[in-house]
Design a protein around this motif. Structure first.
Motif, mmCIF file in Angstrom:
data_model
loop_
_atom_site.group_PDB
_atom_site.id
_atom_site.type_symbol
_atom_site.label_atom_id
_atom_site.label_comp_id
_atom_site.label_asym_id
_atom_site.label_seq_id
_atom_site.Cartn_x
_atom_site.Cartn_y
_atom_site.Cartn_z
ATOM 1 N N SER A 459 0.910 -1.143 0.149
ATOM 2 C CA SER A 459 -0.287 0.018 -0.101
ATOM 3 C C SER A 459 1.031 1.101 0.089
ATOM 4 C CB SER A 459 -1.037 0.157 1.313
ATOM 5 O OG SER A 459 -1.732 -1.184 1.201
ATOM 6 N N SER A 460 0.246 2.219 -0.670
ATOM 7 C CA SER A 460 1.066 3.574 -0.770
ATOM 8 C C SER A 460 0.120 4.571 -0.376
ATOM 9 C CB SER A 460 1.905 3.728 -1.792
ATOM 10 O OG SER A 460 1.262 3.595 -3.044
ATOM 11 N N TYR A 471 -5.996 19.469 3.719
ATOM 12 C CA TYR A 471 -5.225 18.567 3.073
ATOM 13 C C TYR A 471 -5.771 17.749 1.898
ATOM 14 C CZ TYR A 471 -2.645 19.478 7.320
ATOM 15 O OH TYR A 471 -1.757 20.045 8.399
ATOM 16 N N ILE A 472 -5.198 17.322 1.117
ATOM 17 C CA ILE A 472 -5.518 16.163 0.066
ATOM 18 C C ILE A 472 -4.846 14.940 0.427
ATOM 19 C CG2 ILE A 472 -5.930 15.597 -2.213
ATOM 20 C CD1 ILE A 472 -7.514 18.133 -1.808
ATOM 21 N N LEU A 473 -5.845 13.923 0.721
ATOM 22 C CA LEU A 473 -5.137 12.746 0.970
ATOM 23 C C LEU A 473 -5.354 11.866 -0.464
ATOM 24 C CD1 LEU A 473 -4.041 10.354 2.684
ATOM 25 C CD2 LEU A 473 -6.470 10.087 3.475
ATOM 26 N N MET A 474 -4.417 11.215 -0.879
ATOM 27 C CA MET A 474 -4.434 10.301 -1.967
ATOM 28 C C MET A 474 -4.365 8.966 -1.673
ATOM 29 S SD MET A 474 -3.130 12.816 -4.774
ATOM 30 C CE MET A 474 -1.459 13.460 -4.015
ATOM 31 N N THR A 475 -5.053 7.914 -2.046
ATOM 32 C CA THR A 475 -4.834 6.442 -1.631
ATOM 33 C C THR A 475 -5.717 5.876 -2.924
ATOM 34 O OG1 THR A 475 -5.400 4.671 -0.284
ATOM 35 C CG2 THR A 475 -6.839 6.621 -0.100
ATOM 36 N N SER A 476 -5.349 4.465 -3.056
ATOM 37 C CA SER A 476 -6.270 3.958 -3.818
ATOM 38 C C SER A 476 -6.929 2.672 -3.077
ATOM 39 C CB SER A 476 -5.372 3.103 -5.050
ATOM 40 O OG SER A 476 -4.775 4.082 -5.815
ATOM 41 N N GLY A 477 -6.924 2.914 -2.033
ATOM 42 C CA GLY A 477 -7.758 1.911 -0.970
ATOM 43 C C GLY A 477 -9.243 2.586 -1.511
ATOM 44 N N ILE A 503 -9.584 17.520 5.822
ATOM 45 C CA ILE A 503 -8.714 16.358 4.929
ATOM 46 C C ILE A 503 -9.897 16.042 3.931
ATOM 47 C CG2 ILE A 503 -7.716 14.470 4.659
ATOM 48 C CD1 ILE A 503 -6.707 14.863 7.498
ATOM 49 N N SER A 504 -9.492 16.102 2.694
ATOM 50 C CA SER A 504 -10.461 15.425 1.373
ATOM 51 C C SER A 504 -9.824 14.274 1.118
ATOM 52 C CB SER A 504 -10.758 16.475 0.480
ATOM 53 O OG SER A 504 -11.640 17.628 1.105
ATOM 54 N N CYS A 505 -10.291 13.217 0.442
ATOM 55 C CA CYS A 505 -9.726 12.187 0.058
ATOM 56 C C CYS A 505 -9.841 11.887 -1.485
ATOM 57 C CB CYS A 505 -10.414 10.630 0.787
ATOM 58 S SG CYS A 505 -9.434 9.330 0.576
ATOM 59 N N ARG A 506 -8.820 11.536 -2.206
ATOM 60 C CA ARG A 506 -8.780 11.262 -3.807
ATOM 61 C C ARG A 506 -8.661 9.468 -3.735
ATOM 62 N NH1 ARG A 506 -10.880 15.523 -2.893
ATOM 63 N NH2 ARG A 506 -10.492 17.287 -3.688
ATOM 64 N N PHE A 507 -9.294 8.770 -4.556
ATOM 65 C CA PHE A 507 -8.910 7.534 -4.697
ATOM 66 C C PHE A 507 -9.300 6.914 -6.023
ATOM 67 C CE2 PHE A 507 -13.237 8.010 -2.672
ATOM 68 C CZ PHE A 507 -13.849 7.229 -3.451
ATOM 69 N N HIS A 512 -3.085 8.833 -11.120
ATOM 70 C CA HIS A 512 -3.009 9.960 -10.051
ATOM 71 C C HIS A 512 -2.935 9.455 -8.607
ATOM 72 C CE1 HIS A 512 -3.417 12.764 -13.304
ATOM 73 N NE2 HIS A 512 -4.279 12.311 -13.762
ATOM 74 N N THR A 513 -3.572 8.460 -8.277
ATOM 75 C CA THR A 513 -3.434 7.951 -6.810
ATOM 76 C C THR A 513 -2.541 6.969 -6.617
ATOM 77 O OG1 THR A 513 -5.191 6.349 -7.064
ATOM 78 C CG2 THR A 513 -5.803 8.881 -6.079
ATOM 79 N N PRO A 514 -1.780 6.679 -5.690
ATOM 80 C CA PRO A 514 -0.597 5.732 -5.575
ATOM 81 C C PRO A 514 -1.042 4.403 -5.373
ATOM 82 C CG PRO A 514 -0.901 6.876 -3.474
ATOM 83 C CD PRO A 514 -1.848 7.762 -4.475
ATOM 84 N N TYR A 515 -0.143 3.503 -5.479
ATOM 85 C CA TYR A 515 -0.365 2.105 -5.639
ATOM 86 C C TYR A 515 -0.983 1.634 -4.393
ATOM 87 C CZ TYR A 515 0.324 -3.036 -6.402
ATOM 88 O OH TYR A 515 0.130 -4.198 -6.459
ATOM 89 N N GLU A 516 -2.021 0.590 -4.625
ATOM 90 C CA GLU A 516 -2.737 -0.309 -3.698
ATOM 91 C C GLU A 516 -2.878 -1.713 -4.354
ATOM 92 O OE1 GLU A 516 -3.955 -1.116 -0.051
ATOM 93 O OE2 GLU A 516 -3.644 0.757 -0.487
#
Length: 774
Positions: A459-460, A471-477, A503-507, A512-516
């Protein structure tokens, strides 16, 4: 203020209840084409000829493709699957050709014009038959397929994986036991029935870039599979998954995406869309595999289980790329959450000419526990001991040894048992209704689950601070309805000590969102949460590096608190975090730092593969989640109707990030397990699904929902973010056997098969009366 353990409102709630959330079927693009699929009417047939000329001549049809155009197989664990049948059709409904056209109506008409000539072949319609030496081979080239090294197909058979577990000496132990029992169970196929059917859009750009929008649980896993199938470099393949309307495992792998990519490549620049109908969803997305279970148990009169010998035979369907992993997971969990010194298990994944089996909430655990936990009640009866006491004697304690030889460092088994006994009032007989034809009973069941994932299932996460201190939180969860978006934001907020609303989340966008690895296995809060915690700590560290310059203090003297960098000794000396968003600028025009971004990566460093021959291993699982369900039922002996009056749940969650979403997960799990226990079965005849609509396939409604009691205990997971471990899937595992045990308590009849229908109840009561009269 702590943001962990508080009932924070779901951040996606307003969008979803107001209809603002975007799902794949909402996507409309200029010049869109619409796809439709020609499917096999046979469970097993050789494809002799496909004539697409009439379809191609129909005005408005842009392209027609068949399996011969794309013969490369794919699969995450076992590369056995084609998106369009090649050579043979292996189940009723398998795609053999596809079209795209200017309108959905033209596409439907074109499919009807495709002519396919078949030679029907003998079909395998039962997994036990499929294991026989003379069974028709569904995949005669199995020995040539690429397979992950931890799985072991048996060449020239229908067995795609055989998992073996050998602990101790079961035969010697059986000989020393006071009582030895043998029981068999059957669990049929069921469907996931997510609210949103599968949908996907693919577009091929002139520069060779392919973009796929899909209702997908695991964008990166789907990208990898599609890259392999179509030889597309990963930098030229983008997978986007917006909000997903439920998955339960059905949207973990590839399904219709691989049908539309070839059509899109033939129509550069034009997006191609394919959406499943509800009937398609029943037949052509994953189904939960069927299971034949046989358990032999040796127990002493003092309640100690000394040996268990188990055989699981899984009906994997026509393709078993995910099924082999479910078979492994079922094998290593086959002893249940019990400390049993001698264990022997054979778990087989078998090809059949049924719909494709795949991941379903619980990943095999719901199926095996329907057998395991009823078996516990049966062996308890055989020695005349209360089932709760047998569970207490044998349940895993800290320091106990699992079936695979792993030492349990943390276990809330007994705390959960005590809580459920209290909530279901287990020791008090049911208050029977005045109606003499209605009787009530209670039952309990345990369950456990670990994430079935490889060590490199990483996960990243990336978190960046905006100029105003948001904040912008980026995940691929992936958010698939389980509430992960909210929980992950809470983990970030706790680590940064800022309000979660900042905090807002992008997935869900592989560009654009990091590896999951995948959003499966109840691993998102654990794995993605750990990566996010590390990313936030990285950001904090970078901010403190700058803050010591700005405040003229040593880094060790500073802390981040309440949205500020604060001097520990002089709290009045503080600076808003927003002042570090772009680094520091000095009066002379120089600067240092740059934009504030934190990066975190996490992998399971301590996971070790088990030995192939024995199934033993010191640490095959990241963690085990253990808990209990209890149920009280009322059975109408005149009609056979079973009404579940009450269900309760207690699990060891390690640390509950959000009690509100935890409660919702637990309530949903109990209702979903109720559905499989009493209503749900994919009825198959000669490979054909007879009930592929909600008219005939029943799921629980609001009228079926009982009183629900949710509790939890917290024994921190040492490796989890703030002590958390995954709970979404385990919560469903003990529900069905708890109901089955309660039905037995009410009427004295044991049901070895789910669902337990009114007809089953009436038939069993009649047979019971006949036996008693003899």
């Amino acid at each position: 203020m702590s943001y962990i353990g508080i009932p924070f409102q779901r951040v996606d709630a307003i969008k979803k209840v107001t209809g603002q959330a975007t799902y794949v079927d909402d996507i409309l693009m200029p010049r869109m084409l619409y796809a439709q699929v020609k499917r096999s009417p046979y469970p097993h047939a050789k494809i002799l000829r496909i004539d697409t000329s009439k379809a191609e001549a129909l005005p408005g049809v842009r392209s027609v493709i068949t399996g011969d155009c794309y013969t490369k197989r794919c699969g995450l664990y076992l590369e056995d699957k084609n998106f369009l049948a090649v050579g043979t059709a292996k189940y009723r409904g398998e795609a053999v050709a596809a079209v795209c056209a200017e309108t959905p109506e033209i596409a439907d008409e074109a499919v009807e014009l495709i002519e396919v000539e078949y030679e029907e072949l003998p079909a395998v319609l039962d997994a036990l038959d499929g294991m026989k030496p003379d069974a028709p081979l569904i995949h005669p080239d199995l020995h040539t397929y690429k397979v992950a090294p931890i799985f072991h197909p048996k060449p020239h058979t229908n067995i795609s994986h055989h998992y073996k577990l050998r602990k101790g000496d079961v035969e010697t132990a059986f000989a020393a036991c006071d009582v030895v029992t043998e029981n068999t169970y059957y669990i049929p196929h069921v469907q996931h029935v997510p609210l949103e059917p599968h949908s996907a859009v693919a577009q091929y750009d002139l520069d060779g870039k392919v973009t796929v929008w899909g209702s997908i649980q695991s964008p990166y896993a789907v990208r990898q599979a599609l890259s392999t199938a179509f030889d597309i470099p990963l930098n030229k393949l983008r997978v986007i998954s917006p909000y997903v309307g439920g998955g339960f495992g059905a949207k973990a792998g590839t399904t219709l995406e691989g049908i539309i990519i070839p059509l899109a490549k033939r129509n550069p620049g034009r997006p191609v869309k394919l959406c499943y109908t509800r009937e398609d969803e029943f037949e052509n997305s994953y189904v939960r595999q069927g299971l034949h279970a046989k358990i032999k148990t040796g127990i002493n009169k003092d309640g100690k289980i000394l040996a268990v010998k188990t055989e699981f035979v899984w009906d994997g369907g026509a393709y078993t790329e995910y099924g082999v992993n479910i078979t492994k997971a079922g094998g290593w969990a086959s002893a249940g959450p019990y400390d049993i010194p001698n264990v022997w298990t054979d778990s087989y994944c078998v090809y059949t000419n049924h719909p494709v089996g795949g991941p379903y909430r619980g990943f095999g655990m719901c199926e095996i526990h329907f057998a395991i936990e009823q078996n516990i009640d049966e062996v308890s009866e055989a020695i005349g001991m209360d089932p709760a006491e047998v569970r207490r004697i044998n349940g895993l304690r800290p320091g106990g040894i699992t079936g695979t030889g792993e030492v349990m460092e943390v276990s809330g088994f007994h705390d959960c048992l005590d809580q459920v006994i209290k909530d279901i009032d287990y020791g008090t007989p049911c208050q029977q209704p005045e109606n003499p034809h209605k009787v009530r009973g209670k039952g309990i069941a345990a369950g456990w689950k670990s994430p079935s994932q490889p060590t490199n299932a990483g996960s990243s996460a990336i978190i960046r601070m905006n100029e105003d201190g948001t904040y912008i939180l980026m995940t691929s969860g992936q958010e698939i309805g389980q509430g992960s978006e909210t929980a992950l934001i809470q983990i970030a907020a706790e680590t940064l000590d800022v309000d979660p609303t900042l905090i807002s989340c992008r997935f869900g966008d592989t560009d654009h969102t990091p590896y999951e690895w995948q959003t499966v296995a109840s691993r998102t809060t654990y794995c993605a949460g750990n990566a996010i915690k590390l990313a936030c700590e990285d950001l904090k560290n970078k901010i403190l590096d700058l803050a010591q310059i700005k405040l003229g203090a040593y880094k060790r003297e500073l802390e981040i608190k309440g949205g500020y960098v604060v001097h520990k000794l002089y709290p009045d000396r503080k600076v808003p975090l927003s002042e570090f968003a772009l680094g520091l600028a000095f009066p002379d025009g120089s600067g240092v730092g740059g934009p504030a971004i934190g990066v975190g990566t996490f992998t399971l460093e301590n996971n070790l593969n088990v030995d192939h021959e024995t199934g033993m291993g010191s640490h095959p699982a990241a963690f085990w989640t253990i808990g209990f369900n209890g149920a009280e039922v009322e059975v109408d002996t005149e009609t056979g109707h079973i009404k579940v009056l009450k269900m309760c749940s207690c699990f060891d969650a390690g640390k509950v990030i959000n009690p509100l979403t935890y409660t919702c997960q637990a309530e949903g799990a109990m209702v979903q397990s109720l559905g499989t226990a009493l209503f749900e079965e994919l009825k198959l005849k000669n490979g054909k699904i007879l009930n592929k609509s909600f008219v005939d396939y029943k799921i629980p409604t609001a009228d079926d929902v009982p009183e629900l009691i949710v509790k939890y205990v917290e024994h921190a997971e040492p490796t989890g973010p703030y002590g958390a471990r995954g709970v979404g899937e385990p919560l469903m595992v003990p529900g069905a056997p708890a109901i089955a045990n309660a039905v037995y308590d009410a009427i004295g009849v044991r049901f070895k098969r789910m669902p337990i229908t009114p007809d089953d109840v009436l038939r069993a009561l009649r047979e019971k009366r006949e036996q008693e009269a003899m």
